[in-house]
Motif scaffolding. Structure first.
Motif, PDB file in Angstrom:
ATOM      1  N   VAL A  34      -6.457  -0.153  11.191  1.00  0.00           N
ATOM      2  CA  VAL A  34      -7.045   1.005  10.522  1.00  0.00           C
ATOM      3  C   VAL A  34      -6.001   1.559   9.556  1.00  0.00           C
ATOM      4  CG1 VAL A  34      -7.966   3.339  10.795  1.00  0.00           C
ATOM      5  CG2 VAL A  34      -8.493   1.577  12.503  1.00  0.00           C
ATOM      6  N   PHE A  35      -6.350   1.650   8.287  1.00  0.00           N
ATOM      7  CA  PHE A  35      -5.412   2.202   7.303  1.00  0.00           C
ATOM      8  C   PHE A  35      -6.203   2.838   6.170  1.00  0.00           C
ATOM      9  CE2 PHE A  35      -6.290  -2.153   6.077  1.00  0.00           C
ATOM     10  CZ  PHE A  35      -6.452  -2.099   4.705  1.00  0.00           C
ATOM     11  N   PHE A  36      -5.500   3.542   5.281  1.00  0.00           N
ATOM     12  CA  PHE A  36      -6.150   4.140   4.114  1.00  0.00           C
ATOM     13  C   PHE A  36      -5.368   3.756   2.874  1.00  0.00           C
ATOM     14  CE2 PHE A  36      -2.928   7.064   5.433  1.00  0.00           C
ATOM     15  CZ  PHE A  36      -2.528   7.791   4.322  1.00  0.00           C
ATOM     16  N   ARG A  37      -6.010   3.845   1.726  1.00  0.00           N
ATOM     17  CA  ARG A  37      -5.402   3.305   0.508  1.00  0.00           C
ATOM     18  C   ARG A  37      -4.748   4.353  -0.375  1.00  0.00           C
ATOM     19  NH1 ARG A  37     -10.448   0.028   0.523  1.00  0.00           N
ATOM     20  NH2 ARG A  37      -9.887  -2.059   1.272  1.00  0.00           N
ATOM     21  N   ASN A  38      -5.227   5.601  -0.325  1.00  0.00           N
ATOM     22  CA  ASN A  38      -4.682   6.634  -1.200  1.00  0.00           C
ATOM     23  C   ASN A  38      -4.667   7.975  -0.475  1.00  0.00           C
ATOM     24  OD1 ASN A  38      -4.534   5.159  -3.924  1.00  0.00           O
ATOM     25  ND2 ASN A  38      -6.674   4.835  -3.362  1.00  0.00           N
ATOM     26  N   ASN A  39      -3.641   8.787  -0.754  1.00  0.00           N
ATOM     27  CA  ASN A  39      -3.592  10.134  -0.198  1.00  0.00           C
ATOM     28  C   ASN A  39      -4.656  11.010  -0.851  1.00  0.00           C
ATOM     29  OD1 ASN A  39      -1.279   9.930   1.586  1.00  0.00           O
ATOM     30  ND2 ASN A  39      -0.013   9.800  -0.258  1.00  0.00           N
ATOM     31  N   PRO A  40      -5.299  11.899  -0.099  1.00  0.00           N
ATOM     32  CA  PRO A  40      -6.255  12.826  -0.704  1.00  0.00           C
ATOM     33  C   PRO A  40      -5.598  13.689  -1.777  1.00  0.00           C
ATOM     34  CG  PRO A  40      -6.426  12.860   1.689  1.00  0.00           C
ATOM     35  CD  PRO A  40      -5.204  12.051   1.355  1.00  0.00           C
ATOM     36  N   ASN A  41      -6.369  14.035  -2.808  1.00  0.00           N
ATOM     37  CA  ASN A  41      -5.899  14.924  -3.882  1.00  0.00           C
ATOM     38  C   ASN A  41      -4.668  14.391  -4.605  1.00  0.00           C
ATOM     39  OD1 ASN A  41      -6.976  17.012  -1.529  1.00  0.00           O
ATOM     40  ND2 ASN A  41      -7.666  17.550  -3.577  1.00  0.00           N
ATOM     41  N   ASN A  42      -4.454  13.076  -4.568  1.00  0.00           N
ATOM     42  CA  ASN A  42      -3.265  12.495  -5.195  1.00  0.00           C
ATOM     43  C   ASN A  42      -1.977  13.104  -4.645  1.00  0.00           C
ATOM     44  OD1 ASN A  42      -4.695  10.741  -7.028  1.00  0.00           O
ATOM     45  ND2 ASN A  42      -5.226  12.580  -8.197  1.00  0.00           N
ATOM     46  N   GLY A  43      -2.009  13.461  -3.369  1.00  0.00           N
ATOM     47  CA  GLY A  43      -0.847  14.064  -2.738  1.00  0.00           C
ATOM     48  C   GLY A  43       0.228  13.041  -2.421  1.00  0.00           C
ATOM     49  N   GLY A  44       1.337  13.529  -1.882  1.00  0.00           N
ATOM     50  CA  GLY A  44       2.458  12.659  -1.571  1.00  0.00           C
ATOM     51  C   GLY A  44       2.463  12.139  -0.147  1.00  0.00           C
ATOM     52  N   TYR A  45       1.574  12.671   0.701  1.00  0.00           N
ATOM     53  CA  TYR A  45       1.546  12.275   2.114  1.00  0.00           C
ATOM     54  C   TYR A  45       0.208  12.704   2.700  1.00  0.00           C
ATOM     55  CZ  TYR A  45       2.122  17.199   3.266  1.00  0.00           C
ATOM     56  OH  TYR A  45       1.923  18.555   3.386  1.00  0.00           O
ATOM     57  N   SER A  46      -0.060  12.243   3.918  1.00  0.00           N
ATOM     58  CA  SER A  46      -1.212  12.696   4.686  1.00  0.00           C
ATOM     59  C   SER A  46      -0.755  13.012   6.105  1.00  0.00           C
ATOM     60  CB  SER A  46      -2.310  11.628   4.691  1.00  0.00           C
ATOM     61  OG  SER A  46      -2.826  11.404   3.394  1.00  0.00           O
ATOM     62  N   VAL A 102       3.407  12.561   9.728  1.00  0.00           N
ATOM     63  CA  VAL A 102       3.120  12.321   8.319  1.00  0.00           C
ATOM     64  C   VAL A 102       2.865  10.822   8.166  1.00  0.00           C
ATOM     65  CG1 VAL A 102       4.361  14.321   7.442  1.00  0.00           C
ATOM     66  CG2 VAL A 102       5.587  12.178   7.750  1.00  0.00           C
ATOM     67  N   ILE A 103       1.865  10.487   7.372  1.00  0.00           N
ATOM     68  CA  ILE A 103       1.458   9.093   7.205  1.00  0.00           C
ATOM     69  C   ILE A 103       1.275   8.795   5.731  1.00  0.00           C
ATOM     70  CG2 ILE A 103       0.426   8.739   9.479  1.00  0.00           C
ATOM     71  CD1 ILE A 103      -2.283   9.547   8.266  1.00  0.00           C
ATOM     72  N   PHE A 104       1.260   7.503   5.412  1.00  0.00           N
ATOM     73  CA  PHE A 104       1.216   7.080   4.019  1.00  0.00           C
ATOM     74  C   PHE A 104       0.245   5.912   3.852  1.00  0.00           C
ATOM     75  CE2 PHE A 104       5.506   8.562   5.162  1.00  0.00           C
ATOM     76  CZ  PHE A 104       5.535   9.717   4.388  1.00  0.00           C
ATOM     77  N   PRO A 105      -0.218   5.682   2.637  1.00  0.00           N
ATOM     78  CA  PRO A 105      -1.196   4.622   2.399  1.00  0.00           C
ATOM     79  C   PRO A 105      -0.684   3.239   2.796  1.00  0.00           C
ATOM     80  CG  PRO A 105      -1.133   6.127   0.531  1.00  0.00           C
ATOM     81  CD  PRO A 105       0.018   6.503   1.430  1.00  0.00           C
ATOM     82  N   LYS A 106      -1.625   2.402   3.171  1.00  0.00           N
ATOM     83  CA  LYS A 106      -1.457   0.974   3.451  1.00  0.00           C
ATOM     84  C   LYS A 106      -0.884   0.658   4.831  1.00  0.00           C
ATOM     85  CE  LYS A 106      -2.840   0.066  -0.750  1.00  0.00           C
ATOM     86  NZ  LYS A 106      -1.993  -0.562  -1.763  1.00  0.00           N
ATOM     87  N   GLU A 107      -0.359   1.655   5.561  1.00  0.00           N
ATOM     88  CA  GLU A 107       0.236   1.341   6.854  1.00  0.00           C
ATOM     89  C   GLU A 107      -0.807   1.512   7.974  1.00  0.00           C
ATOM     90  OE1 GLU A 107       3.508   4.004   6.786  1.00  0.00           O
ATOM     91  OE2 GLU A 107       2.374   5.734   7.497  1.00  0.00           O
ATOM     92  N   PRO A 108      -0.754   0.682   9.015  1.00  0.00           N
ATOM     93  CA  PRO A 108      -1.733   0.792  10.102  1.00  0.00           C
ATOM     94  C   PRO A 108      -1.579   2.107  10.872  1.00  0.00           C
ATOM     95  CG  PRO A 108      -0.595  -1.333  10.162  1.00  0.00           C
ATOM     96  CD  PRO A 108       0.160  -0.460   9.206  1.00  0.00           C
TER      97      PRO A 108
END
Length: 482
Positions: A34-46, A102-108
């Motif tokens: 399970v991963f995501f490709r982009n942070n919401p609102n073009n932010g630097g982290y999620s 804190v999490i970032f795009p592309k990582e499980p």
């Protein structure tokens, strides 16, 4: 908290694929990420959130008699398959990043290791839970950042997309940094602070504003925040609030918290005028709270304009993440176990480079600067790779390989952040309380550089691949192109 059987909270094609696996092949063990490709609102982290609900879902995963009868009535499932479902339970392993991280795009964010029928079934519900709560926790974190230390109250229940979104959105908002919620059921379920004042209808139900304020202060002397914009904020509301506060002071009543709330008009102008009036009357510790369609951008602007607001009630734009209403998490197959017990990497390719997946059985190491404790990068690698912090570490952007950073041995530390949650179907992880997760999230955000936390054009954190994973990915891509 009551649990609910969400077994049929799935897309039909998960069940039709399950039957296909049941009929055509062995129930081989696989890995899904399970991963995501982009942070919401073009932010630097999620922010990671929702794991506790995933745990409850997996624990209660079973097909009741009513579930099986319903599926039988659809006329597309065989009796053999329905019999299999009647005895279904999850028997696999799940790894996850801790809530509040804190999490970032592309990582499980989660790794599911299970027989393919089981792994396929849980896809929809896991994505539903994780996508929603990560989205709201991330939005809350941005709002909290804009407030620069002021308290953010989550006020969005009446505008949420249904009861579950209101409840679990409030939970996620608390993880993201809110100090309380107006949602009383969320307060009961998750043991978090509940907050609120009164509505304009309270004022309007009395013969005049002063009487309404006085009666409210009599009922709630220790937490007296008065809504001052029902008629005229500066000519009526604030003067009547000051009158009531003066009467309380003269009577020897000293509230633990008190102040006024603004819910309309030019909040910067009105708060500065109200602050002056309160201070001149001797109420320098009275809090000015504000609501009215707030988000991180408006709060940021009001701060720049010198608004004298110390507490913020944020509703619609927070609980719905109105300007970015989806998180974009996906669930992709990354490996299949062969007869020797070895996981064979699998890759999904696409003409869109960002949609090409990272293959294999993976884990994540977070790399910190040893001197500052700030995050340098996240390193995705195969689960059996090991690292020595005394060795030089080469980091490179997997999509722009010329962007390289060499960290000298001894200048960094590493921590594995993908943790075991279920082993052989049994939960081995105990979730912290929501307030403990919120504190952890606060500490996590301290590991981010200021440049990553800013609202506009934030600096991205590298999510790099180990050399072994990078080479394997390219080899598979080359093989697929032949």
């Amino acid at each position: 908290m009551n649990t609910q059987n969400l077994t049929l909270l799935t897309d039909l094609y998960e069940l039709t694929m399950m039957q296909g696996y049941f009929e055509t092949q062995e129930n081989e063990t696989v890995i899904f990420d399970v991963f995501f490709r982009n942070n919401p609102n073009n932010g630097g982290y999620s922010i990671m959130a929702g794991l506790d609900q995933v745990i409850d879902y997996i624990k209660n995963l079973n097909f009741s008699y009513e579930d099986v009868d319903y599926l039988r009535g659809l006329g597309i499932f065989t009796e053999d398959f329905l019999h299999y479902l009647s005895g279904f339970h999850f028997s696999g392993d799940i790894y996850a990043i801790r809530e509040g991280s804190v999490i970032f795009p592309k990582e499980p964010l989660l790794k599911i290791v299970a027989p393919i029928m089981e792994a396929q079934l849980v896809e929809t519900a896991i994505l539903n839970i994780i996508n929603h709560q990560c989205l709201i926790a991330t939005k809350a974190s941005r709002v909290v950042y804009a407030a620069q230390g002021d308290g953010i109250m989550e006020f969005g229940l009446r505008r949420a997309q249904g009861p579950d979104a209101g409840l679990y959105g409030a939970r996620a908002a608390m993880i993201g940094g809110c100090v309380g919620t107006s949602n009383v059921l969320a307060g009961q379920m998750f043991d978090v602070p509940v907050m609120g004042t009164h509505a304009h209808s309270w004022i309007m139900s009395f013969k005049d504003e002063y009487t309404a304020f006085k009666e409210y202060a009599r009922l709630y002397p220790n937490a007296c925040t008065l809504l001052v914009d029902t008629y005229d904020t500066l000519k009526s509301g604030v003067p009547n609030a000051i009158r009531v506060f003066t009467e309380m002071r003269d009577a020897g009543i000293h509230p633990k918290s008190y102040g006024i709330r603004l819910d309309s008009g030019d909040l910067a102008y009105l708060s500065k005028k109200a602050r002056k009036m309160l201070d001149e009357a001797g109420f320098t510790d009275a809090v000015i709270a504000a609501s009215n369609d707030l988000d991180e951008f408006l709060i940021n602007d009001l701060k720049i304009q010198g608004a004298k607001i110390g507490s913020w009630g944020v509703g619609t734009n927070l609980i719905t993440s109105k300007d970015c209403p989806s998180f974009g998490g996906v669930y992709k197959l990354s490996a299949i176990q062969n007869n020797d017990g070895e996981f064979i990497p699998k890759i999904k390719i696409s003409e869109n480079v960002e949609k090409i997946t990272n293959p294999g059985d993976k884990t994540i190491y977070r790399v910190y600067d040893k001197e500052t404790g700030k995050i340098r990068a996240d390193l995705i690698c195969f689960a059996d790779e090991t690292w020595n912090e005394e060795d030089e570490l080469l980091l490179f952007d997997p999509n722009a390989t010329w962007k390289k950073t060499r960290l000298p041995g001894g200048s960094y530390t590493m921590k594995e952040i993908l943790l075991p949650i279920f082993k052989h179907g049994e939960c081995i992880y105990e979730s912290p309380s929501v307030m403990e997760i919120a504190q952890f999230c606060k500490e996590e955000k301290e590991t981010l550089w200021d440049e990553t936390k800013r609202l506009f054009n934030p600096h991205g954190v590298y999510v790099d691949l180990s050399r072994s994973l990078y080479d394997t990915k390219n080899r598979l891509l080359d093989d697929m192109s032949k």
